[in-house]
Design a protein around this motif. Sequence first.
Motif, PDB file in Angstrom:
ATOM      1  N   LEU A   1       0.846  -1.199   0.000  1.00 24.61           N
ATOM      2  CA  LEU A   1       0.000   0.000   0.000  1.00 24.61           C
ATOM      3  C   LEU A   1       0.880   1.246   0.000  1.00 24.61           C
ATOM      4  CD1 LEU A   1      -2.638  -1.133   2.630  1.00 24.61           C
ATOM      5  CD2 LEU A   1      -2.956  -0.983   0.157  1.00 24.61           C
ATOM      6  N   ARG A   2       0.534   2.194  -0.843  1.00 26.07           N
ATOM      7  CA  ARG A   2       1.311   3.427  -1.019  1.00 26.07           C
ATOM      8  C   ARG A   2       0.900   4.470   0.014  1.00 26.07           C
ATOM      9  NH1 ARG A   2       3.104   4.848  -6.191  1.00 26.07           N
ATOM     10  NH2 ARG A   2       1.527   3.449  -6.999  1.00 26.07           N
ATOM     11  N   CYS A   3       1.899   5.163   0.558  1.00 26.71           N
ATOM     12  CA  CYS A   3       1.630   6.285   1.451  1.00 26.71           C
ATOM     13  C   CYS A   3       1.067   7.426   0.621  1.00 26.71           C
ATOM     14  CB  CYS A   3       2.909   6.727   2.158  1.00 26.71           C
ATOM     15  SG  CYS A   3       2.679   8.209   3.165  1.00 26.71           S
ATOM     16  N   LEU A   4      -0.038   7.978   1.055  1.00 26.61           N
ATOM     17  CA  LEU A   4      -0.688   9.041   0.296  1.00 26.61           C
ATOM     18  C   LEU A   4       0.056  10.369   0.404  1.00 26.61           C
ATOM     19  CD1 LEU A   4      -4.338   8.166   1.279  1.00 26.61           C
ATOM     20  CD2 LEU A   4      -3.169   7.632  -0.859  1.00 26.61           C
ATOM     21  N   GLN A   5       0.834  10.537   1.446  1.00 24.16           N
ATOM     22  CA  GLN A   5       1.571  11.792   1.615  1.00 24.16           C
ATOM     23  C   GLN A   5       2.948  11.708   0.964  1.00 24.16           C
ATOM     24  OE1 GLN A   5       1.741  13.091   5.652  1.00 24.16           O
ATOM     25  NE2 GLN A   5       3.026  14.836   5.211  1.00 24.16           N
ATOM     26  N   CYS A   6       3.662  10.616   1.186  1.00 22.69           N
ATOM     27  CA  CYS A   6       5.024  10.476   0.646  1.00 22.69           C
ATOM     28  C   CYS A   6       5.002  10.110  -0.834  1.00 22.69           C
ATOM     29  CB  CYS A   6       5.785   9.387   1.392  1.00 22.69           C
ATOM     30  SG  CYS A   6       5.865   9.652   3.150  1.00 22.69           S
ATOM     31  N   GLN A   7       4.085   9.286  -1.246  1.00 21.41           N
ATOM     32  CA  GLN A   7       3.839   8.847  -2.620  1.00 21.41           C
ATOM     33  C   GLN A   7       4.941   7.970  -3.190  1.00 21.41           C
ATOM     34  OE1 GLN A   7       2.833  12.243  -4.975  1.00 21.41           O
ATOM     35  NE2 GLN A   7       1.055  12.721  -3.743  1.00 21.41           N
ATOM     36  N   GLY A   8       6.110   7.950  -2.597  1.00 21.12           N
ATOM     37  CA  GLY A   8       7.163   7.102  -3.113  1.00 21.12           C
ATOM     38  C   GLY A   8       7.485   5.961  -2.164  1.00 21.12           C
ATOM     39  N   GLN A   9       6.769   5.878  -1.057  1.00 20.87           N
ATOM     40  CA  GLN A   9       7.032   4.860  -0.050  1.00 20.87           C
ATOM     41  C   GLN A   9       5.754   4.104   0.269  1.00 20.87           C
ATOM     42  OE1 GLN A   9       8.534   7.474   3.085  1.00 20.87           O
ATOM     43  NE2 GLN A   9      10.476   6.379   2.963  1.00 20.87           N
ATOM     44  N   SER A  10       5.949   2.883   0.730  1.00 20.02           N
ATOM     45  CA  SER A  10       4.798   2.125   1.214  1.00 20.02           C
ATOM     46  C   SER A  10       4.460   2.639   2.616  1.00 20.02           C
ATOM     47  CB  SER A  10       5.118   0.633   1.266  1.00 20.02           C
ATOM     48  OG  SER A  10       6.063   0.378   2.279  1.00 20.02           O
ATOM     49  N   ILE A  11       3.286   2.293   3.110  1.00 23.62           N
ATOM     50  CA  ILE A  11       2.927   2.725   4.459  1.00 23.62           C
ATOM     51  C   ILE A  11       3.785   2.008   5.503  1.00 23.62           C
ATOM     52  CG2 ILE A  11       0.582   3.396   3.832  1.00 23.62           C
ATOM     53  CD1 ILE A  11      -0.397   0.845   5.265  1.00 23.62           C
ATOM     54  N   ALA A  12       4.378   0.874   5.129  1.00 22.01           N
ATOM     55  CA  ALA A  12       5.270   0.166   6.054  1.00 22.01           C
ATOM     56  C   ALA A  12       6.567   0.942   6.257  1.00 22.01           C
ATOM     57  CB  ALA A  12       5.576  -1.229   5.517  1.00 22.01           C
ATOM     58  N   ASP A  13       7.008   1.699   5.255  1.00 22.69           N
ATOM     59  CA  ASP A  13       8.282   2.412   5.309  1.00 22.69           C
ATOM     60  C   ASP A  13       8.161   3.885   5.681  1.00 22.69           C
ATOM     61  OD1 ASP A  13       9.523   0.066   4.458  1.00 22.69           O
ATOM     62  OD2 ASP A  13       9.280   0.603   2.354  1.00 22.69           O
ATOM     63  N   SER A  14       6.978   4.441   5.572  1.00 28.35           N
ATOM     64  CA  SER A  14       6.792   5.881   5.746  1.00 28.35           C
ATOM     65  C   SER A  14       6.613   6.267   7.208  1.00 28.35           C
ATOM     66  CB  SER A  14       5.565   6.327   4.951  1.00 28.35           C
ATOM     67  OG  SER A  14       5.294   7.687   5.202  1.00 28.35           O
ATOM     68  N   ASP A  15       7.107   7.456   7.559  1.00 26.70           N
ATOM     69  CA  ASP A  15       6.910   8.006   8.895  1.00 26.70           C
ATOM     70  C   ASP A  15       5.842   9.101   8.917  1.00 26.70           C
ATOM     71  OD1 ASP A  15       8.734   6.409  10.254  1.00 26.70           O
ATOM     72  OD2 ASP A  15      10.410   7.707   9.745  1.00 26.70           O
ATOM     73  N   ALA A  16       5.141   9.290   7.813  1.00 27.35           N
ATOM     74  CA  ALA A  16       4.095  10.312   7.753  1.00 27.35           C
ATOM     75  C   ALA A  16       2.943   9.926   8.692  1.00 27.35           C
ATOM     76  CB  ALA A  16       3.576  10.446   6.328  1.00 27.35           C
ATOM     77  N   PRO A  17       2.292  10.906   9.298  1.00 27.56           N
ATOM     78  CA  PRO A  17       1.182  10.608  10.211  1.00 27.56           C
ATOM     79  C   PRO A  17       0.071   9.775   9.570  1.00 27.56           C
ATOM     80  CG  PRO A  17       1.838  12.897  10.443  1.00 27.56           C
ATOM     81  CD  PRO A  17       2.602  12.343   9.274  1.00 27.56           C
ATOM     82  N   ILE A  18      -0.262  10.059   8.296  1.00 26.65           N
ATOM     83  CA  ILE A  18      -1.324   9.288   7.652  1.00 26.65           C
ATOM     84  C   ILE A  18      -0.897   7.834   7.450  1.00 26.65           C
ATOM     85  CG2 ILE A  18      -0.708   9.862   5.274  1.00 26.65           C
ATOM     86  CD1 ILE A  18      -3.788   9.952   4.747  1.00 26.65           C
ATOM     87  N   ALA A  19       0.389   7.593   7.203  1.00 21.77           N
ATOM     88  CA  ALA A  19       0.877   6.219   7.059  1.00 21.77           C
ATOM     89  C   ALA A  19       0.761   5.480   8.395  1.00 21.77           C
ATOM     90  CB  ALA A  19       2.320   6.213   6.557  1.00 21.77           C
TER      91      ALA A  19
END
Length: 139
Positions: A48-66
């Motif tokens: 699943l793609r992080c909606l804020q980072c767009q280049g990372q999966s939600i497993a790899d992202s530190d964005a709040p939405i991820a």
Amino acid sequence: MKRLLVLAALLLTAPALAQEEQSTAPYAYRQLDDPAQETKAQDLMESLRCLQCQGQSIADSDAPIAGSMRSLVRERIASGEEPEAIRAWLIERYGDYVSYAPQLTTLTWPLFAVPAVLVLIAFLLLRRRFTRTPTENGQ
């Protein structure tokens, strides 16, 4: 006057602080107790793609939405929901972009067909180029 300015500043920053606290989810950084469920959740989160980072999966992202999405995935896996049902719900909610595994639909079929057609054309051109009859070679 000074106290009034400090009070106004605190009141204006309170919503931002409250939003930051609300964005943290219970399973954003905590794994599930059951290793099999955590493996399912991890596999799904990596697709699943992080909606804020767009280049990372939600497993790899530190964005709040991820973090919120990781927590949601883990909570639903823990409650017994299947990963594909969770993926379908997230796609319905956020659109096809959220998934690294695009679905074949009436809108996306050209994305799958065009590369196959180009490979077929290249194969036919190369075959024609390298399989000439003796009369074409000047014999």
